[in-house]
Design a protein around this motif. Sequence first.
Motif, PDB file in Angstrom:
ATOM      1  N   SER A 157       2.588  27.832  62.448  1.00 57.11           N
ATOM      2  CA  SER A 157       2.621  26.711  61.280  1.00 57.11           C
ATOM      3  C   SER A 157       3.075  25.507  61.839  1.00 57.11           C
ATOM      4  N   GLY A 158       4.047  25.438  62.806  1.00 56.79           N
ATOM      5  CA  GLY A 158       4.272  24.114  63.684  1.00 56.79           C
ATOM      6  C   GLY A 158       3.117  23.541  64.278  1.00 56.79           C
ATOM      7  N   LEU A 165      -0.998  20.355  52.789  1.00 56.51           N
ATOM      8  CA  LEU A 165      -1.511  21.286  53.850  1.00 56.51           C
ATOM      9  C   LEU A 165      -0.449  22.106  54.759  1.00 56.51           C
ATOM     10  N   SER A 166       0.571  21.017  55.298  1.00 52.81           N
ATOM     11  CA  SER A 166       1.491  21.548  56.257  1.00 52.81           C
ATOM     12  C   SER A 166       2.719  22.421  55.612  1.00 52.81           C
ATOM     13  N   VAL A 167       2.747  22.188  54.191  1.00 54.93           N
ATOM     14  CA  VAL A 167       3.655  22.807  53.457  1.00 54.93           C
ATOM     15  C   VAL A 167       3.189  24.296  53.282  1.00 54.93           C
ATOM     16  N   ALA A 213       2.968  26.528  56.148  1.00 55.16           N
ATOM     17  CA  ALA A 213       4.201  26.941  56.590  1.00 55.16           C
ATOM     18  C   ALA A 213       4.582  28.193  55.637  1.00 55.16           C
ATOM     19  N   LEU A 214       4.139  27.841  54.347  1.00 52.64           N
ATOM     20  CA  LEU A 214       4.521  29.111  53.648  1.00 52.64           C
ATOM     21  C   LEU A 214       3.796  30.368  53.650  1.00 52.64           C
ATOM     22  N   LEU A 215       2.626  30.207  53.635  1.00 53.61           N
ATOM     23  CA  LEU A 215       1.848  31.183  53.698  1.00 53.61           C
ATOM     24  C   LEU A 215       2.111  32.199  55.163  1.00 53.61           C
ATOM     25  N   LEU A 216       2.057  31.286  56.189  1.00 52.71           N
ATOM     26  CA  LEU A 216       2.383  32.214  57.576  1.00 52.71           C
ATOM     27  C   LEU A 216       3.850  32.429  57.609  1.00 52.71           C
ATOM     28  N   THR A 217       4.825  31.762  57.071  1.00 55.91           N
ATOM     29  CA  THR A 217       6.126  32.291  57.167  1.00 55.91           C
ATOM     30  C   THR A 217       6.308  33.740  56.161  1.00 55.91           C
ATOM     31  N   LEU A 218       5.690  33.540  55.042  1.00 53.38           N
ATOM     32  CA  LEU A 218       5.758  34.749  54.348  1.00 53.38           C
ATOM     33  C   LEU A 218       4.949  36.100  54.861  1.00 53.38           C
TER      34      LEU A 218
END
Length: 197
Positions: free
Chosen positions: A28-29, A71-73, A76-81
């Motif tokens: 995500s980064g 797009l960034s947020v 990040a949310l999808l990949l963190t989940l």
Amino acid sequence: MENYIKDIQDIKKMMDRSSQFLSLSGISGIMAGIYALAGAYLVNHVAEEKYTLESLTFKYILLIAAAVLVLSVSTALLLTLKKARKSGDMIWSSTSKRLLANFMIPLCTGGIFALLLIKNHYYGLIAPITLIFYGLSCVNASKYTLRDVRYLGLTMIIIGLFATWFMGYGLEFWALGFGGCHIVYGTVMHFKYDRKQ
């Protein structure tokens, strides 16, 4: 003796998991960095020498910035989940709430400050302010997650200060910070943590 050491290591891991949110995704980064570089490229092509708040150019710049943020947020949310599910971590715990609160306070303050600067036509300070306050957000939140986030934050603050010193190169410093640093940080995170799972 070996069992005793293993027990201590297990206890330490449990304590780390309860006090730190470890499900941040390195990919995500990297994606946030790519989005930021694409956004900077587009802004560089639509921006004119002088424009006002009412101009079409300024509306395009705002639209590009909003797209990069969304797009960034969302990435990040999808990949963190996904990472949290894979590792069996809770996504919405007391630790993640503290992480989010400590991240959002400086970030929202910086966002409001940036809007006030725009209102008063101090456009040259927008890039430095967003870099510095984002960096402060990372440093502030780093005590609830991986230490690498602190280093990202400190780097962003330094780049923001350089952007203030070399006024007129805001977009380049913004691309370096939000683009380049995120890609480097995300790559380090991916190879250091993500691949071990």
